[in-house]
Design a protein around this motif. Structure first.
Motif, PDB file in Angstrom:
ATOM      1  N   ARG A  80      -2.873  19.194  -0.935  1.00 31.84           N
ATOM      2  CA  ARG A  80      -4.095  18.428  -1.159  1.00 31.84           C
ATOM      3  C   ARG A  80      -3.852  17.202  -2.051  1.00 31.84           C
ATOM      4  O   ARG A  80      -4.562  16.205  -1.949  1.00 31.84           O
ATOM      5  CB  ARG A  80      -5.160  19.313  -1.796  1.00 31.84           C
ATOM      6  N   ASP A  81      -2.866  17.305  -2.916  1.00 28.73           N
ATOM      7  CA  ASP A  81      -2.640  16.225  -3.878  1.00 28.73           C
ATOM      8  C   ASP A  81      -2.056  14.972  -3.235  1.00 28.73           C
ATOM      9  O   ASP A  81      -2.119  13.895  -3.831  1.00 28.73           O
ATOM     10  CB  ASP A  81      -1.708  16.705  -4.994  1.00 28.73           C
ATOM     11  N   VAL A  82      -1.455  15.103  -2.053  1.00 24.82           N
ATOM     12  CA  VAL A  82      -0.879  13.930  -1.396  1.00 24.82           C
ATOM     13  C   VAL A  82      -1.971  12.910  -1.102  1.00 24.82           C
ATOM     14  O   VAL A  82      -1.861  11.723  -1.454  1.00 24.82           O
ATOM     15  CB  VAL A  82      -0.141  14.329  -0.100  1.00 24.82           C
ATOM     16  N   VAL A  83      -3.051  13.364  -0.461  1.00 26.23           N
ATOM     17  CA  VAL A  83      -4.153  12.460  -0.137  1.00 26.23           C
ATOM     18  C   VAL A  83      -4.861  11.994  -1.401  1.00 26.23           C
ATOM     19  O   VAL A  83      -5.180  10.808  -1.565  1.00 26.23           O
ATOM     20  CB  VAL A  83      -5.149  13.149   0.812  1.00 26.23           C
ATOM     21  N   GLN A  84      -5.094  12.936  -2.333  1.00 29.08           N
ATOM     22  CA  GLN A  84      -5.810  12.584  -3.557  1.00 29.08           C
ATOM     23  C   GLN A  84      -5.048  11.553  -4.382  1.00 29.08           C
ATOM     24  O   GLN A  84      -5.621  10.569  -4.868  1.00 29.08           O
ATOM     25  CB  GLN A  84      -6.053  13.835  -4.395  1.00 29.08           C
ATOM     26  N   ALA A  85      -3.735  11.766  -4.547  1.00 32.26           N
ATOM     27  CA  ALA A  85      -2.926  10.843  -5.347  1.00 32.26           C
ATOM     28  C   ALA A  85      -2.846   9.475  -4.682  1.00 32.26           C
ATOM     29  O   ALA A  85      -2.913   8.434  -5.350  1.00 32.26           O
ATOM     30  CB  ALA A  85      -1.529  11.420  -5.550  1.00 32.26           C
ATOM     31  N   SER A  86      -2.715   9.473  -3.354  1.00 31.36           N
ATOM     32  CA  SER A  86      -2.652   8.200  -2.633  1.00 31.36           C
ATOM     33  C   SER A  86      -3.956   7.430  -2.795  1.00 31.36           C
ATOM     34  O   SER A  86      -3.958   6.227  -3.073  1.00 31.36           O
ATOM     35  CB  SER A  86      -2.371   8.434  -1.143  1.00 31.36           C
ATOM     36  N   TRP A  87      -5.078   8.124  -2.644  1.00 37.19           N
ATOM     37  CA  TRP A  87      -6.368   7.460  -2.756  1.00 37.19           C
ATOM     38  C   TRP A  87      -6.621   6.969  -4.176  1.00 37.19           C
ATOM     39  O   TRP A  87      -7.136   5.866  -4.376  1.00 37.19           O
ATOM     40  CB  TRP A  87      -7.486   8.392  -2.313  1.00 37.19           C
ATOM     41  N   THR A  88      -6.245   7.764  -5.170  1.00 37.40           N
ATOM     42  CA  THR A  88      -6.428   7.351  -6.558  1.00 37.40           C
ATOM     43  C   THR A  88      -5.663   6.069  -6.844  1.00 37.40           C
ATOM     44  O   THR A  88      -6.143   5.167  -7.539  1.00 37.40           O
ATOM     45  CB  THR A  88      -5.963   8.459  -7.522  1.00 37.40           C
ATOM     46  N   THR A  89      -4.455   5.969  -6.306  1.00 37.36           N
ATOM     47  CA  THR A  89      -3.630   4.781  -6.524  1.00 37.36           C
ATOM     48  C   THR A  89      -4.208   3.560  -5.824  1.00 37.36           C
ATOM     49  O   THR A  89      -4.170   2.446  -6.346  1.00 37.36           O
ATOM     50  CB  THR A  89      -2.200   5.033  -6.024  1.00 37.36           C
ATOM     51  N   LEU A  90      -4.762   3.773  -4.639  1.00 30.21           N
ATOM     52  CA  LEU A  90      -5.154   2.636  -3.804  1.00 30.21           C
ATOM     53  C   LEU A  90      -6.633   2.282  -3.890  1.00 30.21           C
ATOM     54  O   LEU A  90      -7.038   1.213  -3.413  1.00 30.21           O
ATOM     55  CB  LEU A  90      -4.811   2.935  -2.336  1.00 30.21           C
ATOM     56  N   SER A  91      -7.446   3.136  -4.498  1.00 31.92           N
ATOM     57  CA  SER A  91      -8.891   2.935  -4.460  1.00 31.92           C
ATOM     58  C   SER A  91      -9.326   1.640  -5.138  1.00 31.92           C
ATOM     59  O   SER A  91     -10.379   1.093  -4.817  1.00 31.92           O
ATOM     60  CB  SER A  91      -9.605   4.130  -5.106  1.00 31.92           C
ATOM     61  N   SER A  92      -8.552   1.166  -6.092  1.00 29.02           N
ATOM     62  CA  SER A  92      -8.923  -0.071  -6.795  1.00 29.02           C
ATOM     63  C   SER A  92      -8.105  -1.272  -6.334  1.00 29.02           C
ATOM     64  O   SER A  92      -8.070  -2.299  -7.007  1.00 29.02           O
ATOM     65  CB  SER A  92      -8.720   0.115  -8.304  1.00 29.02           C
ATOM     66  N   VAL A 136       0.830  -1.212   0.000  1.00 31.60           N
ATOM     67  CA  VAL A 136       0.000   0.000   0.000  1.00 31.60           C
ATOM     68  C   VAL A 136       0.862   1.259   0.000  1.00 31.60           C
ATOM     69  O   VAL A 136       0.665   2.171  -0.813  1.00 31.60           O
ATOM     70  CB  VAL A 136      -0.950  -0.014   1.214  1.00 31.60           C
ATOM     71  N   PHE A 137       1.835   1.326   0.897  1.00 33.88           N
ATOM     72  CA  PHE A 137       2.663   2.533   0.991  1.00 33.88           C
ATOM     73  C   PHE A 137       3.576   2.695  -0.223  1.00 33.88           C
ATOM     74  O   PHE A 137       3.831   3.813  -0.667  1.00 33.88           O
ATOM     75  CB  PHE A 137       3.482   2.523   2.285  1.00 33.88           C
ATOM     76  N   MET A 138       4.057   1.578  -0.768  1.00 31.97           N
ATOM     77  CA  MET A 138       4.894   1.686  -1.966  1.00 31.97           C
ATOM     78  C   MET A 138       4.102   2.247  -3.135  1.00 31.97           C
ATOM     79  O   MET A 138       4.562   3.152  -3.851  1.00 31.97           O
ATOM     80  CB  MET A 138       5.463   0.315  -2.329  1.00 31.97           C
ATOM     81  N   LEU A 139       2.896   1.733  -3.345  1.00 32.62           N
ATOM     82  CA  LEU A 139       2.093   2.223  -4.465  1.00 32.62           C
ATOM     83  C   LEU A 139       1.601   3.646  -4.211  1.00 32.62           C
ATOM     84  O   LEU A 139       1.512   4.451  -5.143  1.00 32.62           O
ATOM     85  CB  LEU A 139       0.921   1.277  -4.713  1.00 32.62           C
ATOM     86  N   ALA A 140       1.272   3.965  -2.962  1.00 34.54           N
ATOM     87  CA  ALA A 140       0.899   5.342  -2.633  1.00 34.54           C
ATOM     88  C   ALA A 140       2.082   6.281  -2.864  1.00 34.54           C
ATOM     89  O   ALA A 140       1.910   7.405  -3.355  1.00 34.54           O
ATOM     90  CB  ALA A 140       0.424   5.422  -1.185  1.00 34.54           C
ATOM     91  N   MET A 141       3.273   5.821  -2.526  1.00 28.18           N
ATOM     92  CA  MET A 141       4.478   6.620  -2.771  1.00 28.18           C
ATOM     93  C   MET A 141       4.638   6.919  -4.255  1.00 28.18           C
ATOM     94  O   MET A 141       4.927   8.055  -4.649  1.00 28.18           O
ATOM     95  CB  MET A 141       5.702   5.870  -2.244  1.00 28.18           C
ATOM     96  N   VAL A 142       4.434   5.907  -5.082  1.00 31.11           N
ATOM     97  CA  VAL A 142       4.552   6.113  -6.529  1.00 31.11           C
ATOM     98  C   VAL A 142       3.479   7.088  -7.017  1.00 31.11           C
ATOM     99  O   VAL A 142       3.742   7.946  -7.872  1.00 31.11           O
ATOM    100  CB  VAL A 142       4.450   4.767  -7.272  1.00 31.11           C
TER     101      VAL A 142
END
Length: 642
Positions: free
Chosen positions: A440-452, A181-187
């Motif tokens: 704001r993009d930190v949370v948005q980008a993390s959620w976009t990566t992990l939502s699926s 999760v954290f690796m993909l959120a990091m990317v």
């Protein structure tokens, strides 16, 4: 109170002046209580005693391995229904008794993996396939004592309350999920902050076409040698945007990632693999006239005979350098290059298109350091945690020996360093995004990566669950292992062990479990059979030579089976990191793995045993065979300039 076998060995067996426990083995009795010695049972007890001694810390000087020592410790095994009782009668007041529920594994133990693999390949639904495999295993476990209806109902409940809960409550499993999760959120954050775009701009100066981009991914897979999980997620997730740019099929990236990760970690003497491998067989080395302390030396001797690992790495190199492909991979590459479709129409990638299509935030200036620093933070923190947990900072000069360094890697490895490293990398990526004014993009980008990621995480858990069914409850691995006896041709042993390890890993989805099942059995068997060959100038040398080849064949076979198995967790992770359809990854990688397996047998194990060929000559022959196959039968998907 009667102690367990391990506690009894640790506390009640007398030690000599150097602290080595000394045990004389007396009669081994079967359930009839006769005094007849059963050779196979005696060997099994010898292996178990040595393994217990090694696991509890220390060496065991075991006397009476082949025949009873008068006045020695007697062992009696009784099977009562589904319960096994082992009684140890030692000279003196202490008696140890171990009782376990047990059922002899049979052909039905193969059903769960067969169902899962067949449904996954036929229907292309890995989630459904794995669930059905676990369900079949849960029902089979109960059916021995219950009606089919009761077993079906209870088994369905066990899928959740026994298998899922055991994996979900496991701290190590949770850390692996958190690591992914954290690796993909990091990317995702690195992408949004312009870090990935900046890194791509830098790398694209060297990787200016599809071929060079694949070479770059291949070289990254060789550089991250200390752990296969870290290799898979790091290389796949960071190289995917660049391979997408040059229209390289996602199946191809998944193959490059998967076929470098485990083989590189399995061969490296400075990886989290080596100490685990050594620990599985070193306790048995006294059966071959060797000290258990010689485990690392034996491992180094196995490296030239790890033909599949070496050929797998070289096959990826040949493909990336030549630009030639075969079979399903060639079709995937042609589709991607000609149409720009990175995935097969109708494919279900393990990461959503929304996440993989993410672009830098509007107005942000791409900067490579916003990607480089998080990646360095991940690698640096992970290695630091491994060294810290492994006690490297208190070892002094001992750390700079092979035994010291590898013991640190073994003691310090695990899920926690990967989790801590991924968290550190994510935090550094978030700080870099804040510096760019993208709070704001930190949370948005993390959620976009992990939502699926829900389906991908469910598949990982189910892969672990079916592994638990096969290993702990049905004995799939031991059943396959029992197919190999000591009445076979000694020179065929490495080849048969290689194929057997491949079958066990394919059926259980775990190369580490395969090694832990097979390697303790290999030492005594291979040495015993090898003494009757002419692989060396004398029987002892011949036996030890066959032992080395046999250990190498198990390691290579385990990785081969893992590469072909759709229920392998590392195969799943490769699909996740590459945002590839999981079954498409398996179907395109398997032909290459099978080709490499055939070359390993034809140019490696058979000539090395039956012809006494040097492994270095075998490696040259194997490389020549692979080059010949790809240049004779392989085709380029597109001109190099595409």
């Amino acid at each position: 109170e009667r102690p367990s076998l391990g506690t009894w060995l640790l506390n009640d067996v007398a030690s000599d002046e150097e602290g080595v426990r000394v045990l004389s083995l007396g009669n081994v009795r079967a359930e009839t209580g006769t005094t007849a010695v059963h050779t196979d049972l005696r060997r099994s007890i010898v292996r178990a005693l040595r393994q217990e001694a090694g696991d509890s810390g220390g060496e065991l000087d075991l006397r009476g391995e082949l025949e009873a020592v008068p006045g020695g410790t007697d062992f009696q095994l009784a099977v009562e229904g589904d319960r096994v009782r082992l009684t140890v009668d030692a000279p003196g007041p202490v008696t140890a008794e171990v009782q376990e529920d047990w059922k002899a594994p049979g052909p039905t133990s193969l059903l769960p993996p067969l169902v899962a693999i067949a449904v996954a390949v036929l229907l292309r639904r890995p989630l459904t396939a794995l669930f059905l495999g676990v369900l079949v295993g849960a029902i089979l476990r109960r059916q021995a004592t219950e009606s089919l209806l009761a077993a079906s109902f209870g088994g369905a409940l066990d899928v959740f309350r026994r298998y899922f809960w055991a994996e979900f409550a496991n701290e190590g499993r949770a850390m692996i999920i958190a690591f992914v999760v954290f690796m993909l959120a990091m990317v995702g954050v690195m992408t949004r902050s312009g870090g990935i775009r900046g890194l791509m701009d830098r790398v694209s100066g060297m990787a200016e076409d599809a071929r060079r981009t694949q070479i770059a991914a291949y070289l990254m897979g060789l550089v991250v040698f200390f752990d296969d999980y870290a290799n898979t997620i790091l290389v796949g997730s960071t190289m995917r945007p660049l391979t997408d740019r040059f229209r390289i099929a996602r199946e191809k990236l998944a193959y490059i990632v998967d076929s470098t990760a485990a083989p590189v970690a399995g061969l490296s003497i400075f990886s989290t693999w080596i100490a685990f491998e050594v620990s599985t067989f070193s306790a048995q080395l006294p059966a071959a006239g060797l000290s258990s302390a010689e485990g690392y030396e034996i491992f180094i001797r196995t490296i030239p005979y790890s033909f599949y690992c070496i050929f797998a790495i070289l096959t990826v190199g040949i493909i990336t350098l030549s630009g030639r492909d075969l079979g399903p991979m060639l079709q995937a590459e042609r589709r991607s290059r000609s149409t720009g479709e990175l995935l097969r129409p109708g494919a279900t990638p393990m990461v959503s298109e929304e996440a993989t299509a993410m672009e830098p935030a509007e107005g942000v200036q791409p900067r490579a350091w916003r990607a480089v620093l998080p990646l360095l933070a991940f690698l640096g923190t992970t290695l630091f945690e491994i060294l810290r947990a492994g006690g490297a900072f208190g070892m002094g000069a001992d750390f700079f020996t092979i035994e010291g360094a590898t013991s640190v890697l073994y003691d310090g490895s695990g899920e926690r360093p990967l989790f801590v490293g991924a968290l550190a990398g994510f935090l550094v990526a978030a700080l870099a995004a804040l510096q760019a004014g993208l709070a704001r993009d930190v949370v948005q980008a993390s959620w976009t990566t992990l939502s699926s990621m829900g389906v991908a995480i469910a598949i990982l858990y189910l892969a672990w669950m079916i592994g638990a069914v096969c290993k702990n409850d049905l004995g799939t691995g031991p059943y396959l292992t029992a197919l190999v006896g000591d009445s076979i041709d000694p020179l065929a042993l490495p080849t048969l062990l290689f194929l057997l390890a491949g079958l066990v890993a394919f059926a259980t989805g775990s190369s580490w479990s395969t090694m832990s099942i097979l390697l303790p059995l290999v030492v005594g068997l291979s040495f015993h059979l090898g003494t009757a060959t002419e692989l060396g100038p004398d029987p002892v040398t011949s036996g030890q030579h066959l032992l080395v080849m046999s250990i190498a064949s198990v390691l290579s076979g385990a990785i081969f089976g893992d590469h072909c198995s759709p229920i392998s967790d590392t195969t799943v992770m490769s699909s996740i990191a590459s945002a590839c359809d999981h079954i498409d990854h398996v179907k395109t990688q398997a032909p290459y793995a099978i080709l490499t397996m055939l070359v390993s047998v034809a140019c490696g194990y058979l000539p090395a045993t039956y012809l006494g060929l040097s492994p270095w000559i075998s490696l040259i022959l194997g490389v020549g065979a692979l080059v010949l196959v790809f240049f004779a039968l392989g085709r380029k998907a597109a001109p190099d300039s595409v």
